[in-house]
Design an enzyme around this catalytic site. Structure first.
Site, PDB file in Angstrom:
ATOM      1  CG  HIS A 184       2.284  10.099  -0.644  1.00 30.47           C
ATOM      2  ND1 HIS A 184       3.104   9.184  -0.009  1.00 30.47           N
ATOM      3  CD2 HIS A 184       3.099  11.115  -1.021  1.00 30.47           C
ATOM      4  CE1 HIS A 184       4.345   9.627  -0.014  1.00 30.47           C
ATOM      5  NE2 HIS A 184       4.385  10.796  -0.607  1.00 30.47           N
ATOM      6  CD  GLU A 205       1.317   1.170  -9.677  1.00 31.16           C
ATOM      7  OE1 GLU A 205       0.898   0.884 -10.832  1.00 31.16           O
ATOM      8  OE2 GLU A 205       2.186   2.033  -9.479  1.00 31.16           O
ATOM      9  NE  ARG A 240       4.876  14.298   0.126  1.00 25.27           N
ATOM     10  CZ  ARG A 240       4.926  15.151  -0.892  1.00 25.27           C
ATOM     11  NH1 ARG A 240       3.870  15.874  -1.184  1.00 25.27           N
ATOM     12  NH2 ARG A 240       6.004  15.279  -1.613  1.00 25.27           N
ATOM     13  CB  SER A 242       7.748   8.242  -1.822  1.00 22.90           C
ATOM     14  OG  SER A 242       8.353   8.962  -2.858  1.00 22.90           O
ATOM     15  CG  PHE A 250      -0.510   4.723  -7.922  1.00 20.73           C
ATOM     16  CD1 PHE A 250      -1.135   5.389  -8.975  1.00 20.73           C
ATOM     17  CD2 PHE A 250       0.605   5.296  -7.345  1.00 20.73           C
ATOM     18  CE1 PHE A 250      -0.635   6.592  -9.445  1.00 20.73           C
ATOM     19  CE2 PHE A 250       1.106   6.510  -7.805  1.00 20.73           C
ATOM     20  CZ  PHE A 250       0.487   7.160  -8.856  1.00 20.73           C
TER      21      PHE A 250
END
Lengths: 297, 289
Positions: free
Chosen positions: A93, A42, A151, A21, A67
């Protein structure tokens, strides 16, 4: 990242099971020995990054913004920022740009969280060229960075010749009636709003607030003193992010009138990015409407 | 007694043939450190004596036997790295760093005071402190990153992390455990100070950790268990990590508050400083031990 990686062996990239991603997979393919997938973990991602940086590496960390800033907030604060380590957190994102995934994945508070952390620089690029040059620049400015990526593909605002300058807010359009301060994927909307306003005889000044921290206070105050009216636009909560930062500055200097466009103390919802921009009033027409009201026309 | 305070710059020679002499040297330093720890926390009026006193032999064995380091050159690239993940034991770390000569021992008496160097929990402003810790569960990840950096630079240094048993309740510890085994971080050595107490009481009452050794084995680590107050046992366990086939976890069974009778195994002394009277009593007891 590929350019940097080829040039400098100190560059290391870490991801947390989102390399496809975030596209760090391209770095992984080219420099497998300098890429570490940390899995869906994370907190360890940030801690490992800190350890690598403390041993002389320039570490780029990527995962989703929610995150990076939320799940691992305290690791970022206590291990990376407190130690002023060379970790460049480049989450993707950010904001509503994750669209359909809905509220759980939309980081609408990340800029506020990171801005509150001492030593952290918070950068919100508006297009590919700006993101690319900010990343390159951050690699060679000592200390931690949070470079918030989005994104969707957005229209280019800059070109190949763009050069990122830390703490500078480029003035993209000059005007006398109202200042529009925007960053990230809504900068294009701000420029379009200025076009619409020009048709109504309102001259809007547009500042690119790519550096939310350190902020270019001088340019903001100069513009505010000229126009007396400031609108901030961000795909983020109006609390604590760009709008919050500008509000703090203007209040302390008793300068101008301010209206903050962004997400108003609520969670996101699922939808297309365009649909969400309309839903939250982040489009050119919404910005222009606010500007007209402020200008009394 | 004059102590040979010079820490090792190169990998230490074998213990065998000099075990008695090594034990005497390390135990003498441990005693001096205990005095420093009690005094500095007493003078600070706050701090964590229990978990500082439980890890003294571990730190002495690392800094005066196993680790390769240069106190006069704290950023020497080839040094072994040490991370105190259980950062509340900072007084023990400061005591050993001062003994090694990283900074003036007088600094110890400014612990936790405004305007002085030594922070309540380890901060990188202090020479010899490799990473900021104190918020539990975060040090093992940092040590893992340091160990990876050695691999990337083709250097042969190692990273040692001292973690607490209470902090092993943090999820991040197990994230790091998985990562280090998966990425075969063979130059990483964890030491677990198993003193069995945490703030709210015995670990087994607060949140059971057993079977702890099995947990680490199940996560792919090589595990040994030692008496954490026997310097030779610790040194031998550390020597076994020379094979660079880790990650390794040495579970050191210890006594919280070790060396001060009224602090030993007393939960309250996790995070409570001795009163001036208690401090004098503790110092006398250690002195006479």
């Amino acid at each position: 990242m590929l350019e940097l990686g080829a040039k400098d062996r100190r560059i290391v990239v870490l991801d947390a099971d989102l390399s496809k991603s975030t596209q760090t997979v391209r770095f992984a393919d080219r420099f497998p020995e300098r890429f570490f997938d940390c899995g869906v973990a994370e907190q360890n991602l940030m801690g490992t990054a800190a350890g690598l940086a403390a041993s002389g590496k320039i570490v780029f960390v990527s995962t989703f913004a929610i995150f990076a800033s939320g799940r691992a907030f305290e690791q970022v604060r206590n291990t990376i920022a407190y130690g002023e380590l060379n970790v460049k957190i480049c989450p993707s994102h950010g904001g509503i740009s994750v669209g359909e995934d809905g509220s759980s994945h939309q980081a609408l508070e990340d800029v506020a969280l990171m801005r509150a952390v001492p030593k952290m620089r918070v950068i919100v690029p508006a297009d590919y060229y700006q993101a690319r040059d900010a990343v390159k620049a951050a690699a060679y400015i000592d200390g931690p960075f949070y470079i918030r990526m989005s994104r969707p593909s957005v229209p280019a605002i800059y070109g190949e010749d763009y050069r990122f300058e830390l703490g500078k807010a480029p003035v993209l359009r000059e005007g006398e009636d109202v200042s529009i301060l925007a960053c990230g994927i809504v900068l294009g909307e701000a420029l379009e709003a200025a076009e619409l306003l020009a048709g109504d005889g309102i001259q809007a000044e547009v500042l690119d607030m790519v550096c939310v921290k350190p902020m270019d206070s001088e340019s903001v105050l100069k513009s505010c003193e000229k126009t007396g009216r400031v609108i901030t636009v961000e795909d983020h909560s109006i609390t604590g992010g760009l709008g919050g930062a500008v509000a703090e500055l203007l209040a302390e200097k008793s300068c101008g009138r301010l209206y903050r466009i962004g997400i108003r103390d609520e969670f996101g919802v699922s939808g297309s990015v365009r649909g969400l921009m309309e839903h939250f009033g982040l489009t050119a027409s919404s910005i222009a409407r606010v500007a007209r009201e402020m200008c009394g026309s | 007694m004059r102590l040979d305070l010079k820490p090792p710059e190169e990998v230490s020679p074998s213990i065998e043939g000099r075990a008695g002499e090594l034990r005497e040297k390390l135990e003498a330093i441990a005693k001096e450190m205990r005095l420093d720890i009690v005094r500095m926390i007493g003078l600070a009026g706050s701090g964590h004596p229990g978990g500082s006193l439980s890890c003294v032999e571990i730190l002495v064995s690392l800094y005066f036997y196993k680790m390769r380091h240069r106190p006069d050159d704290p950023t020497w690239p080839e040094r072994d790295r040490f991370v105190l993940s259980k950062g509340h034991a900072a007084p023990a770390l400061y005591a050993v760093l001062a003994r090694c000569g990283y900074f003036d021992r007088e600094e110890l008496w400014g612990l936790r005071k405004l305007g002085y160097m030594l922070q309540g929990h380890p901060s990188m402003n202090t020479p010899g402190v490799e990473i900021c810790t104190g918020s539990l569960g975060q040090g093992l990840a940092a040590a893992t990153g340091m160990a990876l950096a050695a691999r990337l630079d083709s250097l042969d240094y190692r990273a040692f992390a001292l973690i607490g048993d209470g902090e092993s309740q943090e999820g991040e510890i197990w994230e790091s455990a998985m990562f280090a085994a998966h990425h075969r971080v063979n130059n990483l050595v964890g030491i677990l100070d198993r003193n069995r107490l945490q703030i709210d009481g015995p670990c087994c009452d607060v949140m059971e950790l057993e079977p702890l050794a099995d947990k680490w084995r199940a996560f792919g680590w090589k595990v040994q268990e030692v008496d954490g107050h026997d310097v030779l046992e610790i040194c031998r366990a550390l020597d076994s990590t020379d094979a660079l086939a880790g990650p390794y976890m040495i579970i050191a069974h210890t006594v919280k508050g070790k060396g001060v009778s009224f602090m030993e195994n007393v939960v309250d002394f996790h995070g409570k400083a001795p009163t001036p009277e208690e401090m004098e009593r503790a110092l006398k007891e250690i002195e006479e031990s």
